[in-house]
Write a protein that holds these residues in place. Structure first.
Motif, PDB file in Angstrom:
ATOM      1  N   GLU A 165       0.822  -1.195   0.000  1.00 26.55           N
ATOM      2  CA  GLU A 165       0.000   0.000   0.000  1.00 26.55           C
ATOM      3  C   GLU A 165       0.871   1.265   0.000  1.00 26.55           C
ATOM      4  OE1 GLU A 165      -3.524   0.086   0.645  1.00 26.55           O
ATOM      5  OE2 GLU A 165      -3.457   2.280   0.425  1.00 26.55           O
ATOM      6  N   ALA A 166       1.860   1.238   0.923  1.00 26.47           N
ATOM      7  CA  ALA A 166       2.696   2.428   1.076  1.00 26.47           C
ATOM      8  C   ALA A 166       3.590   2.651  -0.130  1.00 26.47           C
ATOM      9  CB  ALA A 166       3.544   2.309   2.340  1.00 26.47           C
ATOM     10  N   THR A 167       4.116   1.556  -0.697  1.00 26.90           N
ATOM     11  CA  THR A 167       5.064   1.725  -1.803  1.00 26.90           C
ATOM     12  C   THR A 167       4.358   1.737  -3.152  1.00 26.90           C
ATOM     13  OG1 THR A 167       5.342  -0.666  -1.840  1.00 26.90           O
ATOM     14  CG2 THR A 167       6.970   0.603  -0.597  1.00 26.90           C
ATOM     15  N   GLY A 168       3.143   1.254  -3.161  1.00 29.65           N
ATOM     16  CA  GLY A 168       2.445   1.145  -4.434  1.00 29.65           C
ATOM     17  C   GLY A 168       2.983   0.007  -5.287  1.00 29.65           C
ATOM     18  N   ALA A 169       3.590  -0.997  -4.626  1.00 33.34           N
ATOM     19  CA  ALA A 169       4.176  -2.113  -5.368  1.00 33.34           C
ATOM     20  C   ALA A 169       3.063  -2.968  -5.960  1.00 33.34           C
ATOM     21  CB  ALA A 169       5.043  -2.954  -4.443  1.00 33.34           C
ATOM     22  N   SER A 170       3.285  -3.402  -7.183  1.00 29.69           N
ATOM     23  CA  SER A 170       2.332  -4.319  -7.789  1.00 29.69           C
ATOM     24  C   SER A 170       3.089  -5.294  -8.670  1.00 29.69           C
ATOM     25  CB  SER A 170       1.315  -3.526  -8.629  1.00 29.69           C
ATOM     26  OG  SER A 170       2.029  -2.833  -9.644  1.00 29.69           O
ATOM     27  N   GLY A 171       2.433  -6.334  -8.972  1.00 27.80           N
ATOM     28  CA  GLY A 171       3.069  -7.356  -9.801  1.00 27.80           C
ATOM     29  C   GLY A 171       3.942  -8.262  -8.968  1.00 27.80           C
ATOM     30  N   ARG A 172       4.260  -9.442  -9.529  1.00 29.83           N
ATOM     31  CA  ARG A 172       5.014 -10.435  -8.760  1.00 29.83           C
ATOM     32  C   ARG A 172       6.387  -9.907  -8.342  1.00 29.83           C
ATOM     33  NH1 ARG A 172       5.622 -15.931  -7.830  1.00 29.83           N
ATOM     34  NH2 ARG A 172       7.721 -16.245  -8.611  1.00 29.83           N
ATOM     35  N   SER A 173       7.126  -9.414  -9.315  1.00 28.12           N
ATOM     36  CA  SER A 173       8.495  -9.000  -9.010  1.00 28.12           C
ATOM     37  C   SER A 173       8.494  -7.768  -8.128  1.00 28.12           C
ATOM     38  CB  SER A 173       9.262  -8.746 -10.299  1.00 28.12           C
ATOM     39  OG  SER A 173       8.677  -7.652 -10.975  1.00 28.12           O
ATOM     40  N   GLY A 174       7.508  -6.891  -8.363  1.00 30.62           N
ATOM     41  CA  GLY A 174       7.432  -5.685  -7.547  1.00 30.62           C
ATOM     42  C   GLY A 174       7.150  -6.011  -6.093  1.00 30.62           C
ATOM     43  N   ARG A 175       6.186  -6.929  -5.891  1.00 30.48           N
ATOM     44  CA  ARG A 175       5.841  -7.293  -4.516  1.00 30.48           C
ATOM     45  C   ARG A 175       6.990  -8.014  -3.833  1.00 30.48           C
ATOM     46  NH1 ARG A 175      -0.392  -8.473  -3.637  1.00 30.48           N
ATOM     47  NH2 ARG A 175      -1.038  -6.368  -4.227  1.00 30.48           N
ATOM     48  N   LYS A 176       7.701  -8.813  -4.614  1.00 27.99           N
ATOM     49  CA  LYS A 176       8.836  -9.541  -4.042  1.00 27.99           C
ATOM     50  C   LYS A 176       9.876  -8.535  -3.547  1.00 27.99           C
ATOM     51  CE  LYS A 176      12.090 -13.197  -5.091  1.00 27.99           C
ATOM     52  NZ  LYS A 176      12.943 -13.674  -6.151  1.00 27.99           N
ATOM     53  N   ALA A 177      10.155  -7.559  -4.396  1.00 33.92           N
ATOM     54  CA  ALA A 177      11.157  -6.556  -4.036  1.00 33.92           C
ATOM     55  C   ALA A 177      10.702  -5.755  -2.818  1.00 33.92           C
ATOM     56  CB  ALA A 177      11.425  -5.621  -5.207  1.00 33.92           C
ATOM     57  N   ALA A 178       9.423  -5.397  -2.788  1.00 32.87           N
ATOM     58  CA  ALA A 178       8.915  -4.587  -1.682  1.00 32.87           C
ATOM     59  C   ALA A 178       8.920  -5.381  -0.382  1.00 32.87           C
ATOM     60  CB  ALA A 178       7.504  -4.107  -2.002  1.00 32.87           C
ATOM     61  N   GLY A 179       8.561  -6.668  -0.507  1.00 35.64           N
ATOM     62  CA  GLY A 179       8.502  -7.515   0.686  1.00 35.64           C
ATOM     63  C   GLY A 179       9.839  -7.614   1.389  1.00 35.64           C
ATOM     64  N   LYS A 180      10.910  -7.523   0.610  1.00 35.04           N
ATOM     65  CA  LYS A 180      12.244  -7.675   1.199  1.00 35.04           C
ATOM     66  C   LYS A 180      12.722  -6.429   1.930  1.00 35.04           C
ATOM     67  CE  LYS A 180      14.627 -11.072  -1.704  1.00 35.04           C
ATOM     68  NZ  LYS A 180      15.561 -11.096  -2.855  1.00 35.04           N
ATOM     69  N   LEU A 181      11.968  -5.348   1.796  1.00 32.68           N
ATOM     70  CA  LEU A 181      12.451  -4.100   2.378  1.00 32.68           C
ATOM     71  C   LEU A 181      12.422  -4.123   3.898  1.00 32.68           C
ATOM     72  CD1 LEU A 181      10.775  -1.410   0.113  1.00 32.68           C
ATOM     73  CD2 LEU A 181      13.072  -2.355  -0.010  1.00 32.68           C
ATOM     74  N   ILE A 182      11.528  -4.965   4.429  1.00 34.19           N
ATOM     75  CA  ILE A 182      11.281  -4.881   5.857  1.00 34.19           C
ATOM     76  C   ILE A 182      11.966  -6.025   6.591  1.00 34.19           C
ATOM     77  CG2 ILE A 182       9.191  -6.249   6.090  1.00 34.19           C
ATOM     78  CD1 ILE A 182       8.089  -3.590   7.429  1.00 34.19           C
ATOM     79  N   LYS A 210      23.445  -5.535 -10.986  1.00 35.13           N
ATOM     80  CA  LYS A 210      23.799  -6.919 -10.660  1.00 35.13           C
ATOM     81  C   LYS A 210      24.843  -7.002  -9.560  1.00 35.13           C
ATOM     82  CE  LYS A 210      27.048  -7.353 -14.608  1.00 35.13           C
ATOM     83  NZ  LYS A 210      28.134  -6.648 -13.982  1.00 35.13           N
ATOM     84  N   ASP A 211      25.552  -5.908  -9.292  1.00 38.65           N
ATOM     85  CA  ASP A 211      26.613  -5.921  -8.276  1.00 38.65           C
ATOM     86  C   ASP A 211      26.132  -5.453  -6.910  1.00 38.65           C
ATOM     87  OD1 ASP A 211      28.345  -6.818 -10.128  1.00 38.65           O
ATOM     88  OD2 ASP A 211      29.216  -4.842 -10.573  1.00 38.65           O
ATOM     89  N   ARG A 212      24.886  -5.040  -6.832  1.00 39.68           N
ATOM     90  CA  ARG A 212      24.465  -4.597  -5.495  1.00 39.68           C
ATOM     91  C   ARG A 212      23.342  -5.470  -4.948  1.00 39.68           C
ATOM     92  NH1 ARG A 212      20.467  -1.180  -7.885  1.00 39.68           N
ATOM     93  NH2 ARG A 212      21.502   0.352  -9.200  1.00 39.68           N
ATOM     94  N   ARG A 213      23.218  -5.440  -3.671  1.00 41.06           N
ATOM     95  CA  ARG A 213      22.297  -6.364  -3.008  1.00 41.06           C
ATOM     96  C   ARG A 213      20.857  -5.873  -3.047  1.00 41.06           C
ATOM     97  NH1 ARG A 213      24.787  -9.901   0.859  1.00 41.06           N
ATOM     98  NH2 ARG A 213      22.903  -9.739   2.101  1.00 41.06           N
ATOM     99  N   ILE A 214      20.635  -4.707  -3.618  1.00 43.21           N
ATOM    100  CA  ILE A 214      19.281  -4.171  -3.710  1.00 43.21           C
ATOM    101  C   ILE A 214      19.014  -3.830  -5.175  1.00 43.21           C
ATOM    102  CG2 ILE A 214      17.881  -2.153  -3.172  1.00 43.21           C
ATOM    103  CD1 ILE A 214      18.791  -2.199  -0.474  1.00 43.21           C
ATOM    104  N   ASN A 215      17.914  -4.329  -5.723  1.00 48.20           N
ATOM    105  CA  ASN A 215      17.705  -4.075  -7.149  1.00 48.20           C
ATOM    106  C   ASN A 215      17.013  -2.722  -7.382  1.00 48.20           C
ATOM    107  OD1 ASN A 215      14.995  -4.461  -6.622  1.00 48.20           O
ATOM    108  ND2 ASN A 215      15.032  -6.603  -7.267  1.00 48.20           N
ATOM    109  N   ASP A 216      16.932  -2.342  -8.648  1.00 48.38           N
ATOM    110  CA  ASP A 216      16.433  -1.012  -8.994  1.00 48.38           C
ATOM    111  C   ASP A 216      14.997  -0.788  -8.507  1.00 48.38           C
ATOM    112  OD1 ASP A 216      18.790  -0.444 -10.120  1.00 48.38           O
ATOM    113  OD2 ASP A 216      18.168  -0.836 -12.191  1.00 48.38           O
ATOM    114  N   LYS A 217      14.228  -1.867  -8.576  1.00 45.07           N
ATOM    115  CA  LYS A 217      12.829  -1.745  -8.144  1.00 45.07           C
ATOM    116  C   LYS A 217      12.751  -1.362  -6.676  1.00 45.07           C
ATOM    117  CE  LYS A 217       9.199  -3.942 -10.618  1.00 45.07           C
ATOM    118  NZ  LYS A 217       9.432  -4.922 -11.717  1.00 45.07           N
ATOM    119  N   ALA A 218      13.541  -2.108  -5.891  1.00 50.02           N
ATOM    120  CA  ALA A 218      13.537  -1.850  -4.453  1.00 50.02           C
ATOM    121  C   ALA A 218      13.947  -0.412  -4.185  1.00 50.02           C
ATOM    122  CB  ALA A 218      14.476  -2.818  -3.757  1.00 50.02           C
ATOM    123  N   ILE A 219      14.954   0.053  -4.925  1.00 50.85           N
ATOM    124  CA  ILE A 219      15.407   1.435  -4.725  1.00 50.85           C
ATOM    125  C   ILE A 219      14.271   2.405  -5.022  1.00 50.85           C
ATOM    126  CG2 ILE A 219      16.928   3.229  -5.640  1.00 50.85           C
ATOM    127  CD1 ILE A 219      19.101   1.176  -5.822  1.00 50.85           C
TER     128      ILE A 219
END
Lengths: 434, 461, 282
Positions: free
Chosen positions: A104-121, A169-178
């Motif tokens: 809700e807060a990030t507005g993440a949608s889609g499989r990859s988006g939700r996966k990335a958002a889920g890892k933030l916490i 590819k060299d960082r532990r956080i992908n562009d979506k998460a950023i």
């Protein structure tokens, strides 16, 4: 006596020769003094480097990033059985509830988006939510503003250790998460606050959840055992050797023994604990009881030596006075010598305890290095201590562990400084000089 | 009842006897009897007699029961298992005790459950036995003492004799500790030398310990365990040399400056700061070495085109040197101050400058003491553990290049003994042999240092 | 060193209560002074240890300082070659001059000063080195000998003048600390004269010695006075009478009376001096 046969060099010539060498000698003097200044400069520079390097990492280590979310606490999801038991809460989908708030807060949608958002916490978020619900069931079926720690990679990104410019590819956080992090930052939902996990958390493999509470309790328990054993035994030994022991071979052997024990490397005491208490007596590993016993044996020489010095400093006239009015030797000791020597004995004991608090190596040997999440409740529960916790964390590469290790070191140093200050205070204020 | 509550019970009984005894004799005195000692000594005597034997028995039983249970439990192990190649007493006992404590990792063989059940039975019996014997001993001991009490009984002398015994027993703890250290190290070392010849241990150039299992499973060179300790001692020596080449000049010159040149105000500030270095726990130094110093040395070395190991002896030695600076400087300070002022006056009276006085009069006179201080510093460096464990690595290279990674005696001891051990394997036992040599070296250095200091003291006393 | 300072301070009585006239009685000035002290005050911290002392020290003569303990005689002696510099809290006012030059002037270097004004201490304090090295120490640090033969000469002649040569010539390389107390003190005198000083200060040089060794040192002082100016502090009035040509009597930091030794001991002009030499206090 005959008259002097040889002429001395005349004072005038001598003075002239003295004057010739004077400049060179002045230079040598200055150089020598400079060496001393340089030496002190080097020592102090080391001190400053050490403290700056620890504090510069440790102070940020007391803080970490949190995210504030509007969480809808759906009763059915959180407490599927409906009996509000701990088991039921664990079966419930706390994670789903939090994630929903996060999407809700990030507005993440889609499989990859939700996966990335889920890892933030942080993974610790669910636990925190359950605790909140258990503490106040009335918040169920309402929407609450709650704050959770972010994942340590996100924290590292927010601190700037993970750079945006680094290829994805060299960082532990992908562009979506950023992207999501940016959204959260824009909305003002990310906060940088004092880390409650550090102070109240226990050992954890997740850097953002790791804390020193368990280790601190372990240290206190271990030190308590150490104090309870080493203080009475140390003082009793010192009193016996100074006041009562016959001057014979056995006493001499005991004295040599104590001096030798003071020189034995601390790691050897760990071997003693391992071979005797765990090997022969079959006691369990990792418990503060054995840690305390081993540290007590290690600090005994320190306490005995300083207590003996304190007793020796009590002037014989006081003993004579007590004996003179008919007190027995034991009464003289109990009523006069020991009370007068007590400040000195306490000083030695505190210094010994400070040593024990910072000691690591012997505790590794008796298994206090195990990964223990639970906070020890008694001296026979498995636990670890602060220095060992520092040692274990120092092995982890995560940036946040480095910060938290430094913060833990600062806590340890604070305890040590307080203890040493207490020792100095007692020495200055209470110790009497004759 | 468990041991703790039993101890409390014993103490309650004892205090009961204390009050009874004190009151009885106070009454006697009130009735006009002449007491030998003050009434509370009579109470104390009764109380102590109720407490001490019972508490001693409790301690022995609490430590002793597990040893007995272990032996009994081993009787349950089938011969077939005992004959097995991988049989280890420790592991079997751990299995059984896990079941007893309700920790269960998967299915265990039947005999483990049988042993665990019997164990639980023994525990119950032992607890009952402990409760009965301890309480009985306490009650009877107190009663026995109480009946001895009469106004002419020399209770103060009796109490003092008991106290004296307790004091003497305390001082025996130091002896027991030494005996414990010696036994724990010597027995296992002898077992080690039964497996590995002393000559290989002392003169072998390769250190490559392996568990037997790994040895058997391993193939080729890597699998072959060798226990030549020379690389470890060379590594220890290398790191100690680096440490001393930092701490001795810095410590000595600081001590000279502080005692001969510095104004009282400078001394009052600098001395405690230097002592702060001594109060920092070694694990903090280890962290500093591994995280700050080692990378710094590596990157500096790299930029100079040198090949620096990430865990170089230089980093560990340098930080160890920092740790030892206050040690060297406070010991040197003591010996420099012990040089009589009369000698300094003589030199100044002849027109020496300060540095001439220090170099030609004070230092030569203090030399034995300074040598002793350096020996003690070496002993500290050799026995230091955490810094090398965290910053020196485990590679048993035989190298005298401080930029290489080396390992030390103490870091091997820690690495081998941390975690689970198989007490039968040469690898575990080798740690005890290393500890034995470590003790011999540090105590030897200390002994020599103390002799030197003694000689030096005699010179000026 | 701290305890030493404390002792000095404790011995120094509070001067406020002293009932002594401001002016020194007797002959303060001489015809051929080697050193001159004018209005010298010495303080240890807040305590005044020497109060307004003015005195000439005549060339090639022995002057002795006497007085009860704590009277400041040793303190004043130590001012003459600035040995008090080694005590942090010590402060000096006034002027002490040698050859018309104030030795406390800012540009004066204490090193050559102490080479010219040597000192012998209360307790024999030979270095823990050989007899030869003890005597050679001063010439070596100052570079007075230009070669080895010259150094040998200096050592021999210094030991001869100290009357020690015949006793030690066969064991020059043995430690100086192995000699008897009297021999050690003569070794210290030899060590002092080896740098060819002009003035020798002696701080109760016989107080740690037996009567025979004392007599030997007194003889030596008499001999040395032909070549050196000697200032000796002594607690023994007999010694002062035997060895010195002039005597100065100190009391509570003040110089009460100074004059020819014979005059001071036979016809003291001040009542306090009279009391002291007749043994009423001290």
């Amino acid at each position: 006596m005959t008259d002097p046969r040889r002429d001395m060099i005349s004072p005038a010539v001598a003075a002239e020769r003295v004057a010739t060498g004077l400049a060179a000698r002045r230079n040598r003097e200055k150089r020598f003094q400079l060496y001393g200044r340089i030496a002190i400069g080097i020592a102090l520079a080391f001190l400053v480097t050490l403290f700056v390097s620890i504090f510069s990492k440790g102070i940020p280590g007391f803080f970490q990033h949190y995210v504030t979310l509007e969480v809808t606490l759906d009763r059915e999801k959180l407490d599927p059985t409906g009996d509000f038991s701990v088991q039921s809460l664990y079966d419930g989908d706390a994670r789903g509830v939090i994630r929903a708030a996060l999407y809700e807060a990030t507005g993440a949608s889609g499989r990859s988006g939700r996966k990335a958002a889920g890892k933030l916490i942080s993974q610790g978020a669910e636990q925190r939510l359950r605790k909140a619900v258990l503490a106040d069931p009335s918040i169920l079926d309402t929407t609450q503003t709650m704050t959770f720690a972010v994942d340590d990679d996100v924290d590292s990104f927010l601190r700037g250790f993970i750079k945006r410019e680094t290829p994805e590819k060299d960082r532990r956080i992908n562009d979506k998460a950023i992207g999501y992090i940016d959204t959260l930052v824009e909305k003002g939902l990310i906060s940088f606050k004092f880390s409650d996990y550090l102070v109240f958390g226990s050992a954890s493999r997740n850097a953002e959840m790791a804390g020193i509470f368990g280790a601190l309790i372990g240290s206190i328990l271990t030190l308590a055992v150490c104090l309870v054993l080493s203080f009475p035994i140390g003082v009793a030994t010192a009193v016996y050797l100074e006041e009562f022991a016959p001057k014979n071979r056995i006493t001499e052997i005991i004295e040599i023994n104590i001096n030798n024990l003071a020189a034995v490397p601390s790691v050897v005491f760990g071997i003693l604990g391992l071979a005797i208490f765990i090997g022969v007596f079959g006691m369990p590993r990792s418990i503060p009881l054995i840690g305390g016993v081993v540290l007590a044996l290690m600090t005994l020489p320190t306490i005995i030596i300083s207590s003996r010095a304190a007793i020796r400093a009590v002037p014989p006239s006081i003993r004579d006075a007590a004996l003179g009015v008919g007190a027995s030797r034991v009464q003289t000791m109990l009523h006069h010598v020991v009370p007068l020597a007590m400040p000195g004995m306490l000083t030695g004991t505190i210094i010994g305890m400070a040593q024990a608090l910072g000691e690591t190596a012997p505790l590794l040997m008796i298994g206090m290095v195990a990964f223990i999440v639970d906070v020890p409740g008694s001296v026979t529960d498995p636990g670890t201590v602060l220095p060992v916790q520092i040692f274990m964390w120092a092995d982890f590469a995560e940036r946040m562990f480095i910060l938290k290790t430094s913060a833990a070191i600062m806590v340890l140093l604070a305890f040590l400084i307080v203890m040493n200050a207490a020792a100095i205070f007692i020495r200055k204020k209470l110790e009497r000089r004759w | 009842m468990n041991s703790f509550s039993l101890a409390i019970a014993v103490l309650l009984i004892s205090s009961g006897y204390f009050f009874l005894g004190t009151r009885a004799l106070t009454a006697n005195r009130a009735a006009g009897a002449r007491l030998h000692s003050l009434p509370h000594y009579y109470g104390l005597f009764a109380g102590l007699m109720a407490a001490l034997p019972a508490l001693a028995l409790l301690t022995v039983l609490a430590i002793g029961d597990d040893i007995v249970f272990n032996q009994l439990a081993l009787g349950f192990v089938p011969d077939a298992v005992k004959a097995g190649e991988t049989y280890k007493e420790v592991i079997v006992l751990a299995q059984i005790s896990n079941v007893v404590n309700g920790i269960n990792f998967g299915e265990q063989p039947d005999w483990v459950y049988e042993a665990a059940e019997a164990w639980a039975g023994w525990q119950a019996t032992s607890t009952t036995l402990k409760t009965i014997t301890a309480l009985a001993l306490s009650l009877l001991g107190g009663l026995f003492a109480y009946r001895m009490l009469n106004p002419s009984f020399r209770s103060r002398n009796a109490v003092e004799r008991i106290l004296m015994t307790v004091l003497a027993a305390s001082s025996a703890i130091a002896i027991l500790t030494t005996v414990g250290i010696v036994f724990s190290v010597i027995f296992e070392s002898l077992r080690f030398f039964a497996l590995v010849p002393v000559s290989e241990f002392l003169f072998g150039l390769t250190w490559n310990p392996q568990f037997e299992g790994a040895e058997r499973a391993g193939s080729g060179q890597m699998g072959l365990a060798t226990y030549g300790s020379v690389p470890l001692f060379a590594g220890t020596l290398l790191i100690s040399v680096v440490a001393l080449s930092v701490s001795v000049p810095v410590g000595l010159f600081s001590a000279i400056y502080l005692s001969e040149y510095a104004s009282p105000r400078v001394r009052a500030v600098v001395k405690p700061l230097m002592e702060l270095l001594a109060g920092v726990p070694t694990v903090v130094y280890g962290f500093f070495a591994a995280l700050t110093v080692a990378p710094f040395i590596r990157s500096t070395g790299m930029s100079l085109g040198l090949d620096v190991a990430s865990e170089s002896a230089l980093a560990a030695g340098l930080v160890m040197g920092i740790m030892i600076i206050p040690f060297v400087s406070s010991l040197s300070d003591d010996v420099i101050n012990a040089v009589p002022q009369a000698l300094r006056d003589a030199a100044y009276g002849l027109g020496s400058t300060r540095s001439e006085t220090v170099r030609q009069v004070v230092l030569p006179a203090a030399l034995p003491g300074i040598v002793a201080a350096i020996l003690l510093a070496v002993s500290r460096a050799v026995g230091e553990t955490m810094i090398v464990v965290m910053a020196a690595g485990l590679a048993a290279n035989l190298s005298l290049n401080p930029l290489d990674a080396v390992t030390t005696v103490t870091s091997q001891i820690v690495t081998i003994l941390v975690g689970d051990q198989e007490f039968e394997s040469a690898k575990t036992l080798s740690a005890f042999a290393l500890a034995l040599t470590l003790i011999v070296i540090t105590l030897g250095l200390n002994f020599i240092a103390l002799q030197v200091v003694k000689k030096y003291r005699e010179q000026y006393d | 060193m701290d305890t030493q300072v404390m002792n000095i301070i404790e011995q120094t009585a509070n001067l406020e209560h002293a009932n002594i006239p401001d002016e020194t009685v007797g002959d303060v000035y001489v015809d051929r002074p080697r050193m001159t002290a004018r209005n010298v005050n010495v303080f240890y911290g807040d305590k005044k240890a020497i109060d307004n002392v003015t005195l000439d020290i005549a060339e090639k003569q022995v002057i002795s300082f006497i007085g009860p303990s704590g009277c400041g005689k040793s303190t004043f002696l130590r001012c003459l070659n600035r040995m008090n510099d080694t005590i942090d809290i010590c402060r000096i006012e006034g002027e002490i001059a040698m050859d018309g030059k104030n030795i406390y002037a800012p540009d004066v270097d204490v090193v050559p000063l102490r080479a010219r004004v040597g000192m012998v201490f209360q307790k024999p304090n030979p270095f823990p080195k050989s007899i030869y090295d003890n005597v050679a120490y001063g010439p070596r640090i100052h570079g007075i000998a230009t070669n080895r033969a010259e150094l040998d000469d200096i050592v021999e002649s210094s030991l001869e003048r100290a009357g020690l040569w015949n006793e030690v010539k066969d064991r020059l390389l043995q430690p100086g600390t192995g000699l008897s107390g009297g021999q050690q003190q003569r070794l210290c005198i030899a060590r002092t004269i080896a740098v060819s000083p002009e003035v020798i200060l002696m701080d109760e040089p016989c107080s740690a010695l037996d009567p025979i060794a004392t007599a030997r040192i007194e003889e030596l002082i008499a001999e040395l006075s032909s070549e050196f100016t000697i200032v000796i502090v002594t607690h023994s009035m007999q010694q002062a009478a035997r060895v010195s040509q002039r005597t100065a009597y100190f009391h509570l930091g003040k110089l009460v009376e100074v004059g020819d030794t014979e005059m001071v001991f036979t016809k003291p002009q001040h009542e306090m001096t009279n009391n002291y030499i007749t043994g009423r206090f001290g």
